[in-house]
Motif scaffolding. Structure first.
Motif, PDB file in Angstrom:
ATOM      1  N   ASP A 184     -48.332  -8.949   1.648  1.00  0.00           N
ATOM      2  CA  ASP A 184     -48.197  -9.350   0.243  1.00  0.00           C
ATOM      3  C   ASP A 184     -48.973 -10.651  -0.011  1.00  0.00           C
ATOM      4  O   ASP A 184     -48.605 -11.705   0.501  1.00  0.00           O
ATOM      5  N   HIS A 185     -50.017 -10.537  -0.811  1.00  0.00           N
ATOM      6  CA  HIS A 185     -50.886 -11.715  -1.018  1.00  0.00           C
ATOM      7  C   HIS A 185     -50.156 -12.847  -1.753  1.00  0.00           C
ATOM      8  O   HIS A 185     -50.537 -13.999  -1.632  1.00  0.00           O
ATOM      9  N   THR A 186     -49.078 -12.480  -2.501  1.00  0.00           N
ATOM     10  CA  THR A 186     -48.392 -13.538  -3.272  1.00  0.00           C
ATOM     11  C   THR A 186     -47.616 -14.493  -2.355  1.00  0.00           C
ATOM     12  O   THR A 186     -47.182 -15.550  -2.793  1.00  0.00           O
ATOM     13  N   LEU A 187     -47.457 -14.117  -1.089  1.00  0.00           N
ATOM     14  CA  LEU A 187     -46.734 -14.987  -0.148  1.00  0.00           C
ATOM     15  C   LEU A 187     -47.657 -16.004   0.528  1.00  0.00           C
ATOM     16  O   LEU A 187     -47.210 -16.797   1.355  1.00  0.00           O
ATOM     17  N   PHE A 188     -48.930 -15.983   0.164  1.00  0.00           N
ATOM     18  CA  PHE A 188     -49.895 -16.901   0.776  1.00  0.00           C
ATOM     19  C   PHE A 188     -50.314 -17.944  -0.247  1.00  0.00           C
ATOM     20  O   PHE A 188     -50.402 -17.653  -1.444  1.00  0.00           O
ATOM     21  N   ASP A 189     -50.582 -19.150   0.237  1.00  0.00           N
ATOM     22  CA  ASP A 189     -50.894 -20.193  -0.748  1.00  0.00           C
ATOM     23  C   ASP A 189     -52.383 -20.304  -1.048  1.00  0.00           C
ATOM     24  O   ASP A 189     -52.787 -21.094  -1.903  1.00  0.00           O
ATOM     25  N   GLU A 192     -57.975 -17.980   1.272  1.00  0.00           N
ATOM     26  CA  GLU A 192     -58.443 -18.131   2.655  1.00  0.00           C
ATOM     27  C   GLU A 192     -57.341 -17.757   3.654  1.00  0.00           C
ATOM     28  O   GLU A 192     -57.592 -17.065   4.634  1.00  0.00           O
ATOM     29  N   SER A 193     -56.118 -18.253   3.399  1.00  0.00           N
ATOM     30  CA  SER A 193     -55.050 -18.005   4.379  1.00  0.00           C
ATOM     31  C   SER A 193     -54.664 -16.519   4.386  1.00  0.00           C
ATOM     32  O   SER A 193     -54.381 -15.949   5.443  1.00  0.00           O
ATOM     33  N   PHE A 194     -54.697 -15.890   3.214  1.00  0.00           N
ATOM     34  CA  PHE A 194     -54.414 -14.447   3.167  1.00  0.00           C
ATOM     35  C   PHE A 194     -55.484 -13.679   3.943  1.00  0.00           C
ATOM     36  O   PHE A 194     -55.169 -12.827   4.787  1.00  0.00           O
TER      37      PHE A 194
END
Ligand code: GRF
Length: 221
Positions: A68-73, A76-78
């Motif tokens: 889930d991309h929404t859990l990454f800030d 880049e981190s995703f």
């Protein structure tokens, strides 16, 4: 079934990335099960939970992962985590099939030459979103779809194959999209097959099929 005559070591390992319906994933699964594609789909990865594509994977016993991309800030981190998950599968081919994410340059470089995308327009026309609407608004008589290698340029890597459809006078966005989607289900499995058979490669930012450079718009289906 013919696909069972190949042991897994001679099949290309494929990871498919999705965000939604997964009808292109389904077309690739179907051709694989019919023995027409020498591949093993080792994982399906979705950046969205509860999408139809995940059900399709489960139905065919293909391991599925939700990231889930929404859990990454950050983007880049995703992308970094996604890259790690893909690398863990040691894939030969990465297939973006309705994966609705803009990718970082580091990610696209990491998989350059191994990653394909399908884009619903006759590239280089209409990169980005709302391609069917834009083709209608422009009064185009012809529209279509392109499979291309993924590079750091959005929808800008070299085209492998294109299919064309007519635009009809009474077309709506939905009717045109449906006509294009039918063609998607023919050309994406074909491009994956060429990759799996090692007949297709990207070199010098061009596509090569059976050792011959393809035209700038790719093979015309
Ligand atoms: C397709 O139109 C594809 O060209 C675009 O997203 C859509 C995905 O459809 N990139 P599906 O998820 O494969 O059904």
């Amino acid at each position: 079934m013919a696909s069972n005559t190949l042991d897994n070591s001679s099949k290309a390992r494929v990871v498919v990335l999705i965000s939604g319906s997964g009808s292109n994933l389904q077309a690739i699964i179907d051709q694989t099960e019919q023995g027409q594609l020498p591949i093993e789909i080792c994982a399906v990865i979705s950046n969205k939970d509860n999408v139809k594509g995940l059900e399709r994977a489960a139905h065919h016993n293909i391991p599925a992962i939700v990231l889930d991309h929404t859990l990454f800030d950050s983007r880049e981190s995703f992308d970094l985590r996604l890259q790690e998950i893909i690398d863990a599968q040691s894939p030969d081919i990465i297939v973006l099939a309705g994966f609705m994410r803009i990718l970082t340059e580091a990610f696209t470089r990491h998989f350059e030459g191994k990653m394909l995308n399908i884009h619903p327009s006759l590239l280089p026309k209409y990169t980005g979103l709302h391609t069917h609407r834009r083709a209608l608004e422009a009064g185009d008589k012809e529209h279509g779809v392109t499979v291309h290698f993924v590079t750091s340029e959005l929808d800008g890597g070299p085209p492998v194959i294109q299919a064309r459809v007519p635009v009809l006078d009474d077309d709506t966005e939905a009717s045109l999209a449906a006509r294009v989607l039918q063609q998607e289900h023919h050309i994406y499995p074909l491009a994956v097959r060429w990759m799996a058979e090692k007949r297709l490669e990207m070199r010098d930012n061009k596509c090569w099929l059976d050792g011959e450079v393809l035209p700038p718009s790719g093979h015309q289906y």
